[in-house]
Design an enzyme around this catalytic site. Structure first.
Site, mmCIF file in Angstrom:
data_model
loop_
_atom_site.group_PDB
_atom_site.id
_atom_site.type_symbol
_atom_site.label_atom_id
_atom_site.label_comp_id
_atom_site.label_asym_id
_atom_site.label_seq_id
_atom_site.Cartn_x
_atom_site.Cartn_y
_atom_site.Cartn_z
ATOM 1 N N CYS A 115 142.879 0.269 4.862
ATOM 2 C CA CYS A 115 141.609 0.790 5.402
ATOM 3 C C CYS A 115 141.568 2.316 5.475
ATOM 4 O O CYS A 115 140.498 2.895 5.662
ATOM 5 C CB CYS A 115 141.332 0.185 6.774
ATOM 6 S SG CYS A 115 141.327 -1.606 6.754
ATOM 7 N N HIS A 248 136.302 4.627 10.278
ATOM 8 C CA HIS A 248 136.474 3.315 9.641
ATOM 9 C C HIS A 248 135.697 2.281 10.441
ATOM 10 O O HIS A 248 135.726 2.265 11.672
ATOM 11 C CB HIS A 248 137.966 2.965 9.608
ATOM 12 C CG HIS A 248 138.235 1.564 9.177
ATOM 13 N ND1 HIS A 248 137.626 0.996 8.079
ATOM 14 C CD2 HIS A 248 139.050 0.611 9.693
ATOM 15 C CE1 HIS A 248 138.062 -0.248 7.943
ATOM 16 N NE2 HIS A 248 138.913 -0.509 8.912
ATOM 17 N N ASN A 278 134.105 -5.446 8.350
ATOM 18 C CA ASN A 278 135.172 -4.528 7.935
ATOM 19 C C ASN A 278 135.367 -4.656 6.422
ATOM 20 O O ASN A 278 135.852 -5.682 5.941
ATOM 21 C CB ASN A 278 136.451 -4.888 8.696
ATOM 22 C CG ASN A 278 137.600 -3.956 8.403
ATOM 23 O OD1 ASN A 278 137.578 -3.204 7.434
ATOM 24 N ND2 ASN A 278 138.621 -4.010 9.236
HETATM 25 O O1 UT7 Z 1 141.009 -2.273 9.742
HETATM 26 C C1 UT7 Z 1 141.740 -2.652 10.876
HETATM 27 C C2 UT7 Z 1 141.616 -4.129 10.904
HETATM 28 N N1 UT7 Z 1 141.578 -4.812 12.116
HETATM 29 C C3 UT7 Z 1 140.983 -4.485 13.264
HETATM 30 O O2 UT7 Z 1 140.452 -3.442 13.484
HETATM 31 C C4 UT7 Z 1 141.007 -5.520 14.331
HETATM 32 C C5 UT7 Z 1 141.398 -4.992 15.686
HETATM 33 N N2 UT7 Z 1 141.327 -6.044 16.688
HETATM 34 C C6 UT7 Z 1 140.161 -6.541 17.127
HETATM 35 O O3 UT7 Z 1 139.110 -6.104 16.692
HETATM 36 C C7 UT7 Z 1 140.195 -7.615 18.189
HETATM 37 O O4 UT7 Z 1 141.522 -7.787 18.658
HETATM 38 C C8 UT7 Z 1 139.639 -8.978 17.674
HETATM 39 C C9 UT7 Z 1 138.145 -8.871 17.455
HETATM 40 C C10 UT7 Z 1 140.327 -9.367 16.384
HETATM 41 C C11 UT7 Z 1 139.900 -10.076 18.687
HETATM 42 O O5 UT7 Z 1 139.362 -9.713 19.947
HETATM 43 P P1 UT7 Z 1 140.245 -9.942 21.261
HETATM 44 O O6 UT7 Z 1 139.408 -9.534 22.398
HETATM 45 O O7 UT7 Z 1 141.535 -9.192 21.050
HETATM 46 O O8 UT7 Z 1 140.443 -11.494 21.258
HETATM 47 P P2 UT7 Z 1 141.780 -12.386 21.205
HETATM 48 O O9 UT7 Z 1 142.418 -12.317 19.873
HETATM 49 O O10 UT7 Z 1 142.631 -12.055 22.379
HETATM 50 O O11 UT7 Z 1 141.195 -13.832 21.406
HETATM 51 C C12 UT7 Z 1 140.494 -14.179 22.590
HETATM 52 C C13 UT7 Z 1 139.998 -15.600 22.468
HETATM 53 C C14 UT7 Z 1 141.080 -16.607 22.106
HETATM 54 O O12 UT7 Z 1 140.813 -17.779 22.834
HETATM 55 P P3 UT7 Z 1 141.647 -18.138 24.167
HETATM 56 O O13 UT7 Z 1 143.081 -18.204 23.729
HETATM 57 O O14 UT7 Z 1 141.387 -16.990 25.122
HETATM 58 O O15 UT7 Z 1 141.064 -19.435 24.604
HETATM 59 C C15 UT7 Z 1 140.820 -16.884 20.635
HETATM 60 O O16 UT7 Z 1 141.230 -18.169 20.228
HETATM 61 O O17 UT7 Z 1 139.003 -15.678 21.442
HETATM 62 C C16 UT7 Z 1 139.325 -16.762 20.560
HETATM 63 N N3 UT7 Z 1 138.821 -16.454 19.231
HETATM 64 C C17 UT7 Z 1 137.600 -16.792 18.802
HETATM 65 N N4 UT7 Z 1 136.595 -17.463 19.366
HETATM 66 C C18 UT7 Z 1 135.467 -17.623 18.670
HETATM 67 C C19 UT7 Z 1 139.476 -15.763 18.261
HETATM 68 N N5 UT7 Z 1 138.658 -15.668 17.186
HETATM 69 C C20 UT7 Z 1 137.496 -16.284 17.496
HETATM 70 C C21 UT7 Z 1 136.289 -16.494 16.809
HETATM 71 N N6 UT7 Z 1 135.308 -17.167 17.425
HETATM 72 N N7 UT7 Z 1 136.085 -16.036 15.570
#
Ligand code: UT7
Length: 321
Positions: A115, A248, A278
């Site tokens: 990225c 980005h 992204n």
């Molecule tokens: O170019 C760089 C590339 N990457 C990035 O910039 C990504 C950086 N990270 C992020 O943007 C965030 O960490 C995410 C958007 C990926 C995730 O957000 P988060 O607030 O860190 O969520 P999490 O991974 O801690 O997940 C929270 C909950 C989980 O459920 P439980 O365990 O709390 O019941 C996941 O299973 O959200 C759930 N979850 C979803 N629910 C609905 C994860 N993905 C999804 C989804 N839809 N697509």
């Protein structure tokens, strides 16, 4: 003194937007509320089968070449930033040169910094131009991340999309690019990677994108704040002197946190992640081109472009548009 300035911008998104509701309809266990709330993403574009990164790069390049009012055969350097090249080789840049109908006119090569790739490529092109070895560079970010997504992993597949953005960077008497900073720390490779390859005619390892989202989030906010400060310091400027931050486009919450660290109001930040998700190396030139074409970014404005991605790599460029 030779400087390098952006002469024109272009971008391209394939097909129609695929909304979060469309993903739910396709069977992905998610919701519009979750994706918008956690990321700000409303839709992404997905290239059809048979369309490659060089095809998207070609469309964006044509628009940038047109905006720069140059001829394709005046371009003597082509750099394509991509992590989703058409082939293992030749490079996507060489394929793009061929699609542009140009032969044996300078150098063409790819840059792989995920990225951060566009910031890396722009900084490399500037050094070629300032050395006097090249006059007109086509710098492209082009990606088809939909091909490396595990569509059964809802934690990653909703985040990414396909697209391309391009600029023509040319030699000039006035700056131009004012400062740049590039960084890498490979020890962070496990938190965002596609840990697969090809050997003996078969895929080895895991050919899908894997990410520790929370670790990436924290890392991104820290280094995006630091590296923007670094290029401003190098130029003896502060965030007060910046007209537009073009970061980005991964997650609107990362963008908001970065802007806050820099003391920049969101009114001076270009945000397009909601429209295309992204798109990795394509995201910064996509956002730049959108803001140029809708009239927000104007000649003379000072811009900070900055990216962070797998590797980990990160970097920023400060420029006068
Ligand atoms: O170019 C760089 C590339 N990457 C990035 O910039 C990504 C950086 N990270 C992020 O943007 C965030 O960490 C995410 C958007 C990926 C995730 O957000 P988060 O607030 O860190 O969520 P999490 O991974 O801690 O997940 C929270 C909950 C989980 O459920 P439980 O365990 O709390 O019941 C996941 O299973 O959200 C759930 N979850 C979803 N629910 C609905 C994860 N993905 C999804 C989804 N839809 N697509």
């Amino acid at each position: 003194m030779i400087y390098a300035r952006i002469a024109g911008t272009g971008s391209y998104l394939p097909g129609q937007p695929v909304t979060n509701a469309d993903l739910v309809a396709r069977g992905i266990d998610t919701s519009d509320e979750w994706v918008v709330g956690r990321t700000g993403i409303h839709a992404r574009h997905l290239a059809e089968a048979g369309v490659s990164a060089s095809d998207l790069a070609y469309e964006a390049a044509l628009r940038a070449i047109d905006a720069a009012a140059v001829q394709a055969d005046e371009i003597d350097l082509i750099i394509v930033a991509t992590s989703t090249p058409d082939y293992i080789f030749p490079s996507t840049a060489a394929l793009l040169q061929s699609k542009l109908g140009v032969r044996n006119n300078g150098a063409a090569f790819d840059v792989q910094a995920v990225c951060s790739g566009f910031v890396y490529a722009l900084s490399i092109a500037e050094k070629f131009i300032r050395s006097g070895s090249h006059r007109k560079a086509l710098v492209v970010g082009s990606e088809i991340f939909s091909r490396i997504l595990d569509w059964s992993d809802r934690g990653t597949c909703v985040l990414f999309g396909d697209g391309a953005g391009a600029v023509v960077l040319e030699a000039a008497d006035e700056p131009g690019l004012l400062a740049s900073a590039l960084h890498a720390d490979g020890s962070y490779n496990p938190i965002l990677c596609v840990p697969g390859g090809v050997a003996g005619g078969a895929v080895t390892g895991d050919p899908f994108l894997r990410m520790d989202g929370q670790a990436v989030f924290k890392f991104a906010v820290r280094v995006l704040g630091e590296v923007a400060g670094e290029v401003l310091d190098e130029a003896g400027l502060t965030s007060e002197d910046v007209d537009w931050l073009i970061p980005h486009q991964a997650n609107v919450r990362i963008i908001q946190a970065t802007a806050k660290r820099l003391g920049l109001p969101m009114e001076r930040v270009i945000t397009t992640v909601g429209e295309h998700g992204n798109t990795s190396a394509a995201s910064i030139p996509l956002a730049l081109d959108k803001a140029v074409r809708d009239g927000r970014v104007q000649r003379g404005h000072r811009l900070v472009l900055e990216g962070v991605g797998g590797g980990f790599t990160w970097g920023a460029v400060l420029l006068a548009f």
